[in-house]
Write an enzyme that holds these catalytic residues in place. Structure first.
Site, PDB file in Angstrom:
ATOM      1  N   LYS A  11      21.025  -9.649  -5.140  1.00 37.46           N
ATOM      2  CA  LYS A  11      21.055  -8.251  -5.595  1.00 37.46           C
ATOM      3  C   LYS A  11      22.465  -7.746  -5.854  1.00 37.46           C
ATOM      4  CE  LYS A  11      20.659  -6.621  -0.794  1.00 37.46           C
ATOM      5  NZ  LYS A  11      22.041  -6.162  -0.636  1.00 37.46           N
TER       6      LYS A  11
ATOM      7  N   SER B 281       1.128 -14.018 -10.419  1.00 40.81           N
ATOM      8  CA  SER B 281       1.188 -12.992  -9.379  1.00 40.81           C
ATOM      9  C   SER B 281       1.255 -13.637  -8.003  1.00 40.81           C
ATOM     10  CB  SER B 281      -0.024 -12.063  -9.468  1.00 40.81           C
ATOM     11  OG  SER B 281      -1.232 -12.799  -9.351  1.00 40.81           O
ATOM     12  N   ASN B 282       0.843 -14.905  -7.937  1.00 38.97           N
ATOM     13  CA  ASN B 282       0.890 -15.635  -6.670  1.00 38.97           C
ATOM     14  C   ASN B 282       0.924 -17.131  -6.984  1.00 38.97           C
ATOM     15  OD1 ASN B 282       0.148 -16.870  -4.113  1.00 38.97           O
ATOM     16  ND2 ASN B 282      -0.475 -14.832  -3.458  1.00 38.97           N
ATOM     17  N   PHE B 283       1.909 -17.840  -6.462  1.00 40.57           N
ATOM     18  CA  PHE B 283       2.059 -19.263  -6.741  1.00 40.57           C
ATOM     19  C   PHE B 283       1.383 -20.160  -5.721  1.00 40.57           C
ATOM     20  CE2 PHE B 283       5.322 -17.700  -9.557  1.00 40.57           C
ATOM     21  CZ  PHE B 283       5.258 -18.590 -10.625  1.00 40.57           C
TER      22      PHE B 283
ATOM     23  N   HIS C  69       0.491  -6.920   3.301  1.00 45.18           N
ATOM     24  CA  HIS C  69       1.753  -7.626   3.125  1.00 45.18           C
ATOM     25  C   HIS C  69       2.815  -7.064   4.069  1.00 45.18           C
ATOM     26  CE1 HIS C  69      -0.025  -9.149  -0.643  1.00 45.18           C
ATOM     27  NE2 HIS C  69       0.862 -10.124  -0.525  1.00 45.18           N
TER      28      HIS C  69
ATOM     29  N   LYS D 198       7.792  -5.609   1.088  1.00 44.71           N
ATOM     30  CA  LYS D 198       7.224  -5.720  -0.255  1.00 44.71           C
ATOM     31  C   LYS D 198       7.329  -4.371  -0.950  1.00 44.71           C
ATOM     32  CE  LYS D 198       3.302  -7.491  -2.887  1.00 44.71           C
ATOM     33  NZ  LYS D 198       4.227  -8.255  -3.759  1.00 44.71           N
TER      34      LYS D 198
ATOM     35  N   GLY E 217       0.593  -7.863  -6.778  1.00 41.22           N
ATOM     36  CA  GLY E 217       0.189  -8.453  -8.054  1.00 41.22           C
ATOM     37  C   GLY E 217      -1.054  -9.306  -7.907  1.00 41.22           C
TER      38      GLY E 217
END
EC number: 1.17.1.8
Length: 233
Positions: free
Chosen positions: A32, A97-99, A131, A135, A141
């Site tokens: 960041k 959205s999710n791996f 979550h 988050k 997602g």
């Protein structure tokens, strides 16, 4: 393979460990506080950044002909624009959205169940997702992807985080410390309840899936999903 990590938070660090264990090199780390970065020599980029940084990261990869895997959520209002630019520039892009490999199987179970329940209007449908408190977006997602597949096969026209109305699918989004991710879909009638649930135990499943997707996309052009990687659906 030389991997660039666009986002070096908890997920980025977990991806790094798995990639190194699979004999890849981490040639770039962007966090960041990084003001600029160079993609020269990068074979594939994996973006787990923030919603406000994701689009710029993805477009920069297209400009430098670097395949990009994106797991950042919260930017999908720009999805159509990004896909159009990927095709225009003959880029390589895979968003999920999710791996997690297990979650992508769960997506298929959810689709199948929604089709089986399509002609049973006596059931109301709801969802819960939990979550960790870091988050940034809600619902997740993953929850949105689940909801969209349910909506295609049900009486619901949209999803909502508020108290459910007759044609709105209610998603109960909770943020609890140290929860990697839990998603549950529930069908309830006056006589019984049917539910399916996926619970992640740690971040490693998400990270492994992202690295596998990065390995898979090498040498390919186009827009892909985890269904392509896993050859399902």
């Amino acid at each position: 393979m030389k991997i660039g990590l666009l986002g070096y938070g908890k997920m980025g660090k977990t991806i790094e460990n798995i990639a190194l264990n699979r004999q890849h090199d981490i040639a770039l780390k962007v966090d960041k506080d990084t003001e600029s970065y160079n993609l020269d020599g990068i074979d594939v980029a994996i973006d787990f950044s923030t919603p406000d940084a994701a689009v710029d990261n993805i477009l920069k990869c297209f400009s430098h002909n670097v395949p990009v895997i994106s797991g950042t959520t919260g930017w999908l209002q720009h999805y159509d624009e990004v896909i159009a630019l990927c095709k225009e520039r003959e880029g390589s892009f895979l968003y999920a959205s999710n791996f997690s490999l297990g979650v992508n199987i769960f997506f298929e179970l959810n689709k199948t169940l929604s089709k089986l329940m399509a002609n049973l209007p006596e059931y109301t449908i709801s969802m819960e997702e939990i979550h960790h408190t870091q988050k940034l977006d809600a619902p997740s997602g993953t929850a949105i992807s689940l909801a969209e597949d349910i909506i295609k096969n049900s009486k619901y026209g949209t999803w909502t985080l508020d108290a459910a109305k007759p044609k709105e699918l209610y998603i109960d989004a909770k943020r609890i410390a140290d929860v990697p991710g839990t998603h549950e879909v529930t069908y309830k009638s006056s006589v019984d309840t049917i539910s399916i649930k996926h619970t992640a135990h740690n971040r490693e499943g998400f990270a492994l899936g992202a690295v596998i997707a990065a390995e898979w996309i090498a040498g390919k052009k186009g827009v892909f999903t985890m269904k392509d990687v896993l050859n399902i659906g």
